[in-house]
Design a protein around this motif. Sequence first.
Motif, mmCIF file in Angstrom:
data_model
loop_
_atom_site.group_PDB
_atom_site.id
_atom_site.type_symbol
_atom_site.label_atom_id
_atom_site.label_comp_id
_atom_site.label_asym_id
_atom_site.label_seq_id
_atom_site.Cartn_x
_atom_site.Cartn_y
_atom_site.Cartn_z
ATOM 1 N N THR A 1 0.953 -1.325 -0.136
ATOM 2 C CA THR A 1 0.030 -0.051 -0.023
ATOM 3 C C THR A 1 1.017 1.174 0.142
ATOM 4 O O THR A 1 0.572 2.146 -0.712
ATOM 5 C CB THR A 1 -1.060 0.035 1.405
ATOM 6 O OG1 THR A 1 -1.579 -1.097 1.120
ATOM 7 C CG2 THR A 1 -1.680 1.301 1.435
ATOM 8 N N GLU A 2 2.098 1.213 0.764
ATOM 9 C CA GLU A 2 2.819 2.351 0.966
ATOM 10 C C GLU A 2 3.460 2.421 -0.495
ATOM 11 O O GLU A 2 3.506 3.789 -1.103
ATOM 12 C CB GLU A 2 3.792 2.280 2.064
ATOM 13 C CG GLU A 2 3.187 2.121 3.304
ATOM 14 C CD GLU A 2 4.250 1.910 4.518
ATOM 15 O OE1 GLU A 2 4.137 2.341 5.772
ATOM 16 O OE2 GLU A 2 5.033 0.961 4.203
ATOM 17 N N GLU B 1 1.253 4.017 -3.198
ATOM 18 C CA GLU B 1 1.087 5.518 -2.790
ATOM 19 C C GLU B 1 2.097 6.413 -3.313
ATOM 20 O O GLU B 1 1.745 7.299 -4.145
ATOM 21 C CB GLU B 1 0.716 5.748 -1.416
ATOM 22 C CG GLU B 1 -0.499 5.216 -0.861
ATOM 23 C CD GLU B 1 -0.754 5.520 0.673
ATOM 24 O OE1 GLU B 1 0.071 5.991 1.295
ATOM 25 O OE2 GLU B 1 -1.697 5.150 1.329
ATOM 26 N N ARG B 2 3.397 5.735 -3.085
ATOM 27 C CA ARG B 2 4.500 6.735 -3.619
ATOM 28 C C ARG B 2 4.649 6.505 -5.006
ATOM 29 O O ARG B 2 5.292 7.491 -5.634
ATOM 30 C CB ARG B 2 5.646 6.006 -2.922
ATOM 31 C CG ARG B 2 5.692 6.377 -1.450
ATOM 32 C CD ARG B 2 6.922 6.022 -0.740
ATOM 33 N NE ARG B 2 6.879 6.080 0.613
ATOM 34 C CZ ARG B 2 7.729 5.962 1.561
ATOM 35 N NH1 ARG B 2 9.107 5.960 1.008
ATOM 36 N NH2 ARG B 2 7.541 6.114 2.924
ATOM 37 N N THR C 1 -2.735 2.123 -7.547
ATOM 38 C CA THR C 1 -3.333 1.241 -6.482
ATOM 39 C C THR C 1 -2.513 -0.009 -6.372
ATOM 40 O O THR C 1 -1.544 -0.368 -7.184
ATOM 41 C CB THR C 1 -4.793 1.079 -6.960
ATOM 42 O OG1 THR C 1 -4.653 0.408 -8.322
ATOM 43 C CG2 THR C 1 -5.852 2.198 -7.466
#
Length: 164
Positions: A32-33, A36-37, A41
């Motif tokens: 997830t991290e 995001e970066r 998705t």
Amino acid sequence: MPKSVTKPAPRLDAIDRRLLAALQVDGRLTATELAERAGLTTSPCLRRLRRLEDTGVIRGYAALVDQKMVGLPISVFVSIKLEKQREEELSRFEEAVRRCPEVVECYLMTGPRDYLLRVVARDLGDFERIIKETLTRIAGVASIESSFALSQVKHSNALPLNVD
């Protein structure tokens, strides 16, 4: 030992480079991290990550260990000259170096020396042991020159990826 075949590098777009840049800073990011970066998705991020692993762009994951904290404060750069530079002698030397855990880096070089090694050691006596028990016993070694690192000015495992 089979010859290594160089595969063509896969094309990397800006998203791939963002993924790689983020992982070079912190290889323990969650999916997830990381997504995001990279501006993705999770599912497409994981597909890209798998492709980078499968194509060999990402070779693996490892903890970066402080050599001083584990009792190996000495780094020595060792230049090796072989008696002959034929493929058989080069291969024999490279195989012997691969079996020496104190040699943490080894490069085949151009110029007056054939190889440049980075060797880690506990102290001067330990380095002497490595020279006497390992490097001087490799068949075909003509000369060995050592340079002790006084301090490390810069060290990085992160490649400059030109991320936007």
